[in-house]
Design a protein around this motif. Sequence first.
Motif, mmCIF file in Angstrom:
data_model
loop_
_atom_site.group_PDB
_atom_site.id
_atom_site.type_symbol
_atom_site.label_atom_id
_atom_site.label_comp_id
_atom_site.label_asym_id
_atom_site.label_seq_id
_atom_site.Cartn_x
_atom_site.Cartn_y
_atom_site.Cartn_z
ATOM 1 N N ALA A 37 0.831 -1.200 0.000
ATOM 2 C CA ALA A 37 0.000 0.000 0.000
ATOM 3 C C ALA A 37 0.872 1.258 0.000
ATOM 4 O O ALA A 37 0.547 2.245 -0.680
ATOM 5 N N THR A 38 1.980 1.211 0.741
ATOM 6 C CA THR A 38 2.840 2.391 0.808
ATOM 7 C C THR A 38 3.446 2.712 -0.549
ATOM 8 O O THR A 38 3.449 3.869 -0.988
ATOM 9 N N ILE A 39 3.933 1.654 -1.234
ATOM 10 C CA ILE A 39 4.522 1.886 -2.559
ATOM 11 C C ILE A 39 3.477 2.483 -3.506
ATOM 12 O O ILE A 39 3.719 3.487 -4.181
ATOM 13 N N ALA A 40 2.286 1.876 -3.522
ATOM 14 C CA ALA A 40 1.242 2.373 -4.414
ATOM 15 C C ALA A 40 0.845 3.794 -4.029
ATOM 16 O O ALA A 40 0.603 4.643 -4.892
ATOM 17 N N PHE A 41 0.796 4.046 -2.722
ATOM 18 C CA PHE A 41 0.423 5.375 -2.240
ATOM 19 C C PHE A 41 1.437 6.418 -2.724
ATOM 20 O O PHE A 41 1.054 7.482 -3.241
ATOM 21 N N LEU A 42 2.708 6.080 -2.583
ATOM 22 C CA LEU A 42 3.743 7.020 -3.027
ATOM 23 C C LEU A 42 3.656 7.241 -4.525
ATOM 24 O O LEU A 42 3.668 8.379 -5.007
ATOM 25 N N ALA A 43 3.568 6.144 -5.292
ATOM 26 C CA ALA A 43 3.655 6.248 -6.742
ATOM 27 C C ALA A 43 2.415 6.876 -7.360
ATOM 28 O O ALA A 43 2.508 7.630 -8.327
ATOM 29 N N MET A 44 1.245 6.579 -6.814
ATOM 30 C CA MET A 44 0.019 6.987 -7.484
ATOM 31 C C MET A 44 -0.649 8.202 -6.842
ATOM 32 O O MET A 44 -1.533 8.799 -7.434
ATOM 33 N N LEU A 45 -0.262 8.524 -5.618
ATOM 34 C CA LEU A 45 -0.979 9.612 -4.959
ATOM 35 C C LEU A 45 -0.033 10.712 -4.478
ATOM 36 O O LEU A 45 -0.139 11.862 -4.910
ATOM 37 N N LEU A 46 0.925 10.334 -3.629
ATOM 38 C CA LEU A 46 1.726 11.379 -2.987
ATOM 39 C C LEU A 46 2.641 12.077 -3.990
ATOM 40 O O LEU A 46 2.613 13.305 -4.127
ATOM 41 N N LEU A 47 3.458 11.284 -4.717
ATOM 42 C CA LEU A 47 4.396 11.913 -5.660
ATOM 43 C C LEU A 47 3.675 12.691 -6.755
ATOM 44 O O LEU A 47 4.038 13.841 -7.021
ATOM 45 N N VAL B 39 -6.472 15.682 -8.824
ATOM 46 C CA VAL B 39 -5.251 16.420 -8.500
ATOM 47 C C VAL B 39 -3.987 15.734 -9.029
ATOM 48 O O VAL B 39 -3.159 16.379 -9.662
ATOM 49 N N PRO B 40 -3.819 14.426 -8.797
ATOM 50 C CA PRO B 40 -2.600 13.803 -9.336
ATOM 51 C C PRO B 40 -2.701 13.470 -10.824
ATOM 52 O O PRO B 40 -1.755 12.886 -11.377
ATOM 53 N N ALA B 41 -3.780 13.848 -11.486
ATOM 54 C CA ALA B 41 -4.021 13.375 -12.856
ATOM 55 C C ALA B 41 -2.960 13.849 -13.850
ATOM 56 O O ALA B 41 -2.484 13.064 -14.683
ATOM 57 N N LEU B 42 -2.571 15.128 -13.750
ATOM 58 C CA LEU B 42 -1.639 15.660 -14.754
ATOM 59 C C LEU B 42 -0.292 14.923 -14.760
ATOM 60 O O LEU B 42 0.114 14.399 -15.806
ATOM 61 N N PRO B 43 0.401 14.860 -13.624
ATOM 62 C CA PRO B 43 1.694 14.147 -13.636
ATOM 63 C C PRO B 43 1.542 12.681 -14.007
ATOM 64 O O PRO B 43 2.401 12.126 -14.709
ATOM 65 N N LEU B 44 0.438 12.051 -13.578
ATOM 66 C CA LEU B 44 0.249 10.646 -13.936
ATOM 67 C C LEU B 44 0.126 10.505 -15.454
ATOM 68 O O LEU B 44 0.680 9.579 -16.057
ATOM 69 N N TYR B 45 -0.588 11.429 -16.063
ATOM 70 C CA TYR B 45 -0.727 11.398 -17.519
ATOM 71 C C TYR B 45 0.632 11.507 -18.195
ATOM 72 O O TYR B 45 0.976 10.725 -19.088
ATOM 73 N N LEU C 199 -0.071 4.786 -22.417
ATOM 74 C CA LEU C 199 -1.413 5.286 -22.713
ATOM 75 C C LEU C 199 -2.155 4.210 -23.498
ATOM 76 O O LEU C 199 -1.541 3.355 -24.138
ATOM 77 N N ASN C 200 -3.493 4.282 -23.454
ATOM 78 C CA ASN C 200 -4.279 3.273 -24.160
ATOM 79 C C ASN C 200 -4.055 1.859 -23.654
ATOM 80 O O ASN C 200 -4.069 0.913 -24.421
ATOM 81 N N SER C 201 -3.834 1.720 -22.363
ATOM 82 C CA SER C 201 -3.659 0.362 -21.842
ATOM 83 C C SER C 201 -4.530 0.177 -20.614
ATOM 84 O O SER C 201 -4.946 1.142 -19.974
ATOM 85 N N TYR C 202 -4.815 -1.094 -20.317
ATOM 86 C CA TYR C 202 -5.532 -1.374 -19.079
ATOM 87 C C TYR C 202 -4.738 -0.859 -17.891
ATOM 88 O O TYR C 202 -5.293 -0.373 -16.904
ATOM 89 N N ALA C 203 -3.415 -0.999 -17.966
ATOM 90 C CA ALA C 203 -2.566 -0.568 -16.855
ATOM 91 C C ALA C 203 -2.814 0.906 -16.535
ATOM 92 O O ALA C 203 -2.964 1.290 -15.371
ATOM 93 N N ALA C 204 -2.891 1.745 -17.583
ATOM 94 C CA ALA C 204 -3.098 3.170 -17.353
ATOM 95 C C ALA C 204 -4.474 3.431 -16.740
ATOM 96 O O ALA C 204 -4.663 4.380 -15.970
ATOM 97 N N LEU C 205 -5.462 2.595 -17.105
ATOM 98 C CA LEU C 205 -6.809 2.791 -16.565
ATOM 99 C C LEU C 205 -6.921 2.332 -15.120
ATOM 100 O O LEU C 205 -7.687 2.883 -14.335
ATOM 101 N N ILE C 206 -6.127 1.294 -14.794
ATOM 102 C CA ILE C 206 -6.285 0.677 -13.480
ATOM 103 C C ILE C 206 -5.332 1.272 -12.435
ATOM 104 O O ILE C 206 -5.738 1.590 -11.308
ATOM 105 N N ALA C 207 -4.064 1.432 -12.833
ATOM 106 C CA ALA C 207 -3.021 1.738 -11.847
ATOM 107 C C ALA C 207 -3.315 2.945 -10.942
ATOM 108 O O ALA C 207 -3.121 2.853 -9.725
ATOM 109 N N PRO C 208 -3.783 4.082 -11.481
ATOM 110 C CA PRO C 208 -3.952 5.240 -10.600
ATOM 111 C C PRO C 208 -4.947 5.010 -9.469
ATOM 112 O O PRO C 208 -4.899 5.684 -8.450
ATOM 113 N N PHE C 209 -5.847 4.033 -9.668
ATOM 114 C CA PHE C 209 -6.875 3.807 -8.641
ATOM 115 C C PHE C 209 -6.590 2.560 -7.814
ATOM 116 O O PHE C 209 -7.398 2.164 -6.982
ATOM 117 N N ALA C 210 -5.424 1.922 -8.079
ATOM 118 C CA ALA C 210 -5.114 0.687 -7.361
ATOM 119 C C ALA C 210 -4.985 0.940 -5.873
ATOM 120 O O ALA C 210 -5.261 0.066 -5.064
#
Lengths: 305, 378, 278
Positions: free
Chosen positions: A30-40, C123-129, C138-149
Motif C-alpha cells: 500500500a505504501t509503494i502504491a500510495f507514493l507512486a500513485m498519490l503522494l508523488l 489532482v494527481p491526474a496531470l503528472p500521472l498522464y 497510454l491506451n492500456s488497461y494498466a493506465a486505466l487501473i493503476a492510478p486507482f489501485a
Amino acid sequence: MSLALGTAARPRLSAGAMEALAGWALMLPATIAFLAMLLLPTLATVLLAFTDYELGAAAPAWIGLANFADMLTDRGLRTSARNTLAYVGIVAPASVLGGLGLALLVEAGARGRAFFRAVFFLPVVSLSVAMASAWQYLLHPTIGPLNAELRALGLPTPFWLSSSDTVLLSLAAIGIWENIGFTMVLFMAGLTAIPRELYAAAAVDGARGAWDRFRLVTWPLLGPTTLFVVVISLVRALRVFDTVAVLTQGGPNKASEVLLWTMYQEGFTYLRLGYSAAITLVFLVVVLALMALQTRVLDRRVHYG
Amino acid sequence: MGGIAVAGIGKRFGATTALAEVTLEVAAGEFVALVGPSGCGKTTLMRIIAGIERPDAGQVRIGARDVTPLRPADRDVAMVFQSYALYPHLTVRQNIAVPLTMRGLPAWHRLPLAGALLPGARAARARIAQEVARVAEPLGLSALLDRRPAQLSGGQRQRVALARAVIRRPAAFLMDEPLSNLDAALRVQTRREIVEIHRRAGAATLYVTHDQAEALTMADRVAVMLGGRILQVAPPEAIYADPVDLRVAAFIGSPRINTLAAEADAGGQVRVAGLATGLRARAPGPVTLALRPEALRPAAQGLPVAAEHVEFLGDGLLLHARHLPDGAPLVARLDPASPGRVAPGERLALEFDPARALLFGADGARLPTAPAGVAAYA
Amino acid sequence: MTPRGSLLPGAIRLLVLALLGLVFLSPYLWMAAASLKPLDEIFRASLALWPENFAGVENYGKVLARVPVAQYLWNGVIVCGGILFFQLLFAVPAGYALAKLRFPGRDIAFGAVMLGLLVPPHVPALPLYVAFSEIGLLNSYAALIAPFAISVFAIFLFRQFFRALPDELLHAARLDGMGEWSIVWRVILPNAWPAATAFGIFSVVAHWNDLFWPLIVVQGHARATPALGVLQFRSEEAGDDFGAMMAAAVLMTLPLVLAFLLAQRRFVEGIATTGLKG
C-alpha cells in the motif's frame, strides 16, 4: 529488547520487533502504491503549478507565481470560476434540502418505501455519460419531449442547453437529479439512527404536530448527518465534469465553462500543464477549505458529546 | 379529581394479542406498580395510556376526562422512559424546560430569535426558569443545569428525566422501568427518591417494572400482568400472601413458591402423594398445593424430602430438597440457628403451617381452604 | 401514530412521491422510448411514449454494428474488476496493520491516509498522464487501473472495520501458529465481507461511471470503457440519430442498473455506509 532474547531458540526477535516487522511488511504494498500513485503525483502537481511546463515544448522553467498571476487576469478562468460558483450554489443547497425532503417523505410511511427509494437512487448508479445523452434528447429545443410538452401548453420553449441564458440552469437541474438520491440515502441512514423513544418523549412533552417533532427531535439529531451531507454535496457539485464534457463542452460562448473542464482543456487539449496544475491547485485548496470548515468550525456545533 | 382509569383495553400486533380486556385504576395520589415478565404487555399498556400507541378497543381516562382520542400532548401525563429519552442537543436546563416551552409558549415564541423580541415572551421565560430551578434543586441538579446529557452519569440522566416529568405537575405520571439502567446500589437509593417525588407531587403514578422487589417495596398497590392480562391488583402484602392465581403466586416471591401436585379426596381432604395435609378443599379433584419457602420447617413428621444442598444467606438458610414421592423440588427458608448441618442426600420431613398454605385448582385459580382440624399427617 | 410522523396523510404522500418519481424516471422512459422509435417519429416530437412503428431492431442493430459494444462492456468489467482487486489487495493488509499491529511509523502512515482522503482524484491526474505517456502506457488497461489501485478510502474503511473485531480472534489464530500474512487472508478477510461488499459496490459504481480519467488516457475503441464508448459513439457515429444514440445509452447503462435493481438493498446500504464514513 526483551530479556528473553536467546532463551527461546526459534524466535530470535522479540515479539514487539516481530510485530513491527509484520506491520511494515503488510503496509509495504500500500505504501509503494500510495507514493507512486498519490503522494508523488500530487507533489508533482504542486511543483508544476510554479512552472511553464508544456507537453512537447522545451524544458520547463521555474516561473514562480506567474501562473497564479495569469489566473487573476484570465477572463476565461474568471468566467469558469463564476459559473462553478453559480452551479455549486444551486446544486448543493437543492441536493441537501431536496434529499432531506425526499428522505422524510419516503420514510413517513411504510407503503412504497423501498420502491421510491430505488426510483430516486437510480440516477446515482446510472452511467452519467449515457444519462447525459438522454437529457440532451429530453431537452432538445425542437424534438425534445420537454419542449414538445411546453409547446402543447402554449408556453415558451427555451433552447435549454444551447442558450447561454439557460445552459447553467439546465446543467444544474441535471446535477440535482444526479445527486439527490445520494443525499437522500445519507439522510435516511441518519433518520434510522434517531432513537424512536425521543419521538415518544417529544409527544408526551407536548409536541403536537409534525413540525414540532421535526424542530425538537429530527432536525437537531440529524445535525452531524446534515453537516456531512452539506460538505459532500459541495464537493460533488464542485467536481462537475461529465455533463459539461458530454453536453456543452463549456459552451455556448463559455457560459457553461466550469473549473474542472477548464483544467482539463488547459492540460489535455492545449497541453499547458503548468497552468492546468495551477488551476488544479486552486481546486484542491477549495476542497481542503471545505473539509477544514467541516472539522474545525461546524463539527462542534452538531456533535453533542 | 380522578387519576388514571383504563377500561377494556385491547391491542393486537398482527396475529399476536398484546393486551386483552385490560382494566385498571390508579387513584389520584396513588402509586401503582405494574409488574410482569418482559413481553407481558405492560409497556404497551403504558404507551397506550400516554397516547403513544392507540388501543384497538377500550377507553383511557385521565383526571376524569376521556382522553382516548387525544394526542399525548393533550392528555396531561408525564412519562419517564427506560432509556430516559433526553434530547442530546439540549442542556439539562433546556431538557427539563421542554414540557413547559412546548406548552407554555405559542409556536411563534419558540422560533429562534423572533421569540426573544416578542412581548410576553420575557415573562414566560422567566417563569419557566423559576420552575426549572424549583424542580432541579431537590433532585440535586442545580449544579448541572448547563451540561449536556452526554456529560452526565446514568444516575444524573435519570434525575433529569424525573425532573422533566415533574415540572408540569401533570395529573398522571407514567414510569417505564426507570431504574433498569442503574447499578444495584443506586437503584435501591433511587427507589426511595421516586416514592418521595410521587408523594410531593400527589398525582397518580403508574410504575412499570419487571422487578418484583421494586413493585413490592414502592407501590401502594401492585398489578400483576401476564400474557396481556392483569391477573390481580392488590396491596403488596396481599399480592404476596394472598395471590388469586397460581401464576401470580409463582411470579411474586423469591425464591419461587413451592408447588406440589395434590389431590382432594371425596371428603375434600387434600392429600399429597396419599399423605393427608390437614387442608380441606370444597370439591374433590386434582389441585396444586403452593407453599412459600418460609412456610416450611423441618419436623418429625411431614413431607418426606431428600436434602440436596444448603445456601447460607446471612440472615437465613435456604434448604434445597426434593420431595421424595414425585421428585418435585422444594425450597425451605430456615432460621440460621436451626438445624445444624444438613448433609446432601439426608432424608428429613418438612411440615408446613396450614394457615399459610395456598391451594389452586387445575385452571390455576385460587381455591378457598380450611384447616381440616388436628388430624394432619395421619 | 408513526413516530416520525407524516407531514401528509398517506394518500397525499403517495401522490407526491408518484409525481416526483415520474419526473425522476422521465429521462429513462424517454430514453427507452426513443431507442425504439424510427427517426421520423423522433423528429415529429410527438408526446407519445410508445412508438407507432417499432424501430428497436434497427436502432440497436446500428449500435451493435458500428461500435464494439461488447468490447466496451468487457473493458468496463476488466477495469472495474482490476481496480477493485488491487484496492482490496493493498488496502486489506494495510487496514489490518493500522488497526491491530503496533509498529513504528504507524501514526504517520495513518496521518497520510487521512490526508489522502482529502485529495480528489483530479489532482494527481496531470503528472500521472505525463508519466504514462513517457513510458508509452497510454491506451492500456494498466493506465486505466493503476492510478486507482491504491484507495486511501478503502484503507480507512477497513481500518475502522477491523478495529471493531475482537483481539481474541487474532490471539487464537496466533496460538494456532498462523503468521500475520495468513491471519490477514484466512481470518481477517472472511470477517471483512460486509465492509468489502459495501466498498466493492462503492468502487465499481464510481469507476464504471468515471469519465474524466478514461478520457485522458484512452483514444480509440480498443480500451474504451462504457462511459467513453457512449461518448465516442455520440461524436463519431450518431450525429443527430437520436434513436441509435439512445439505444447505445440504454445498452451501456443497463448492466449497472440491472445489478442495482437485483441487489437494491445492498447498493443503497453500501453507498450510504461508505458515504457516511468517508
